[in-house]
Enzyme design. Structure first.
Site, PDB file in Angstrom:
ATOM      1  N   PRO A   1      -4.292  37.362 -37.397  1.00 17.28           N
ATOM      2  CA  PRO A   1      -5.276  36.283 -37.253  1.00 17.28           C
ATOM      3  C   PRO A   1      -5.542  35.530 -38.553  1.00 17.28           C
ATOM      4  O   PRO A   1      -5.950  36.108 -39.550  1.00 17.28           O
ATOM      5  CB  PRO A   1      -6.528  37.017 -36.767  1.00 17.28           C
ATOM      6  CG  PRO A   1      -5.995  38.164 -36.005  1.00 17.28           C
ATOM      7  CD  PRO A   1      -4.778  38.606 -36.771  1.00 17.28           C
ATOM      8  N   GLU A   2      -5.285  34.251 -38.534  1.00 15.14           N
ATOM      9  CA  GLU A   2      -5.569  33.358 -39.656  1.00 15.14           C
ATOM     10  C   GLU A   2      -6.728  32.463 -39.221  1.00 15.14           C
ATOM     11  O   GLU A   2      -7.382  32.734 -38.216  1.00 15.14           O
ATOM     12  CB  GLU A   2      -4.307  32.559 -40.022  1.00 15.14           C
ATOM     13  CG  GLU A   2      -3.112  33.497 -40.285  1.00 15.14           C
ATOM     14  CD  GLU A   2      -1.811  32.771 -40.608  1.00 15.14           C
ATOM     15  OE1 GLU A   2      -1.868  31.628 -41.098  1.00 15.14           O
ATOM     16  OE2 GLU A   2      -0.742  33.354 -40.360  1.00 15.14           O
TER      17      GLU A   2
ATOM     18  N   ARG B   1      -3.362  49.115 -36.703  1.00 12.61           N
ATOM     19  CA  ARG B   1      -2.879  49.484 -38.040  1.00 12.61           C
ATOM     20  C   ARG B   1      -3.982  49.830 -39.043  1.00 12.61           C
ATOM     21  O   ARG B   1      -3.682  50.051 -40.221  1.00 12.61           O
ATOM     22  CB  ARG B   1      -1.989  48.362 -38.580  1.00 12.61           C
ATOM     23  CG  ARG B   1      -0.739  48.248 -37.749  1.00 12.61           C
ATOM     24  CD  ARG B   1       0.224  47.239 -38.293  1.00 12.61           C
ATOM     25  NE  ARG B   1       1.350  47.118 -37.364  1.00 12.61           N
ATOM     26  CZ  ARG B   1       2.329  46.243 -37.476  1.00 12.61           C
ATOM     27  NH1 ARG B   1       2.329  45.405 -38.473  1.00 12.61           N
ATOM     28  NH2 ARG B   1       3.290  46.197 -36.605  1.00 12.61           N
TER      29      ARG B   1
ATOM     30  N   HIS C   1      -6.858  52.775 -29.790  1.00 15.31           N
ATOM     31  CA  HIS C   1      -6.986  52.295 -31.164  1.00 15.31           C
ATOM     32  C   HIS C   1      -8.336  51.615 -31.435  1.00 15.31           C
ATOM     33  O   HIS C   1      -8.462  50.876 -32.407  1.00 15.31           O
ATOM     34  CB  HIS C   1      -5.833  51.347 -31.493  1.00 15.31           C
ATOM     35  CG  HIS C   1      -4.486  52.000 -31.385  1.00 15.31           C
ATOM     36  ND1 HIS C   1      -4.119  53.081 -32.163  1.00 15.31           N
ATOM     37  CD2 HIS C   1      -3.435  51.759 -30.567  1.00 15.31           C
ATOM     38  CE1 HIS C   1      -2.887  53.459 -31.837  1.00 15.31           C
ATOM     39  NE2 HIS C   1      -2.454  52.679 -30.874  1.00 15.31           N
TER      40      HIS C   1
ATOM     41  N   ARG D   1      -3.054  25.315 -62.288  1.00 12.28           N
ATOM     42  CA  ARG D   1      -2.341  26.583 -62.302  1.00 12.28           C
ATOM     43  C   ARG D   1      -0.849  26.325 -62.346  1.00 12.28           C
ATOM     44  O   ARG D   1      -0.390  25.210 -62.143  1.00 12.28           O
ATOM     45  CB  ARG D   1      -2.655  27.385 -61.025  1.00 12.28           C
ATOM     46  CG  ARG D   1      -4.129  27.362 -60.663  1.00 12.28           C
ATOM     47  CD  ARG D   1      -4.526  28.587 -59.938  1.00 12.28           C
ATOM     48  NE  ARG D   1      -5.874  28.446 -59.388  1.00 12.28           N
ATOM     49  CZ  ARG D   1      -6.480  29.420 -58.744  1.00 12.28           C
ATOM     50  NH1 ARG D   1      -5.859  30.547 -58.545  1.00 12.28           N
ATOM     51  NH2 ARG D   1      -7.703  29.241 -58.275  1.00 12.28           N
TER      52      ARG D   1
END
Length: 267
Positions: free
Chosen positions: A2-3, A111, A92, A150
DNA sequence: AGAAATACCCGTACGC
DNA sequence: TGCGTACGGGTATTTC
């Protein structure tokens, strides 16, 4: 996975389901899922808290409670499901929040990367994040100036949440392709015109992701459609939608990275 | 100090 | 078939 668009979709859906409910109790089934406070404090503090609002900052989902904020980061495989109170938890499930409408919110995370924080000082966790790419303070001028402040490859820099908040591996590959920039381009070499293209690409691809309810990959994340519209991500060997050249997969900063070798030149 | 590499996880895919 | 191993994904931590 998920972004920003996926978390945004979660926030919108959960807002209508959760606001107005009271959290009756919590069942922490994997201790490390809870970043702060201690499990005992967490259970004591969250019990009886009414859910006032649900929102998002970067990839963090924010449940605004009466006295605290519950921050949820899904990381890789995290998922949020509301189930009827009599339905059994799944293998899970890492955290269950029982609600006053006889349902429960399950944080399922195969995970075990996902984390939750219960805090009255959310800025301690969210304060290091860069600008929201869909907000007004994220401008092409800001991007140009900060790329030049940067000297880093574009891909890892765009993934750096303290630089811009919300992009992950998928949307980064997609926006670099739209902007016709190679992921190994040095940030300080990007021209003003290229920075403007990248700015536009970031915003357009995130909005497209939101419009399609996010992207579902493998088993991760449900219901999104954006995975059917990827330009380069996961399309190694397939034709570039712009020029037909075969998409190549490389490794940049230990991350799988997809490029069109014709559209995205490394100067 | 800033940037790069590593650790954390486990289901899946792949090689033998 | 079964076993062993590589991989991916986001970010905190460690190393350079």
């Amino acid at each position: 996975m998920p972004e920003l668009p996926e978390v945004e979709t979660f926030a919108r859906a959960l807002k209508t389901e959760l606001v107005g409910n009271t959290i009756l109790s919590a069942d922490l089934r994997w201790a490390r899922t809870l970043a702060t406070p201690s499990p005992a404090q967490f259970k004591k503090q969250i019990a009886g808290q009414k859910i006032v609002d649900v929102s998002r900052r970067a990839k963090y989902l924010i449940l605004n409670l009466e006295d605290y904020n519950l921050l949820i980061h899904l990381r890789m495989s995290g998922d949020l499901i509301i189930r009827g109170g009599k339905i059994k938890p799944e293998k899970h499930d890492r955290l269950l929040l029982y609600l006053s409408n006889h349902t429960y919110l399950a944080f399922n995370d195969t995970r075990k990367f996902g984390r939750v924080w219960l805090t009255d000082r959310p800025e301690d966790i969210l304060g290091k994040l860069g600008p929201e790419p869909l907000e007004k303070d994220f401008t092409a001028q800001w991007l140009f100036e900060n790329l030049h402040a940067r000297k880093r490859y574009l891909k890892p820099l765009l993934l750096d949440q303290s630089f811009i908040a919300g992009l992950g591996n998928i949307y980064t590959d997609e926006c670099l392709h739209i902007a016709k920039l190679h992921p190994l381009t040095s940030s300080n070499n990007v021209t003003k015109e290229q920075a403007a293209s990248l700015h536009k690409a970031i915003r357009s691809v995130l909005k497209e992701g939101i419009r399609r309810n996010g992207a579902s990959i493998d088993w991760a994340y449900r219901g999104g459609e954006f995975q059917n519209y990827f330009r380069v991500y996961g399309r190694e060997g397939k034709p570039c939608p712009v020029c037909g050249t075969k998409i190549q997969k490389l490794t940049v900063g230990q991350r799988g990275t997809h490029v069109c070798p014709n559209c995205q030149h490394l100067r």
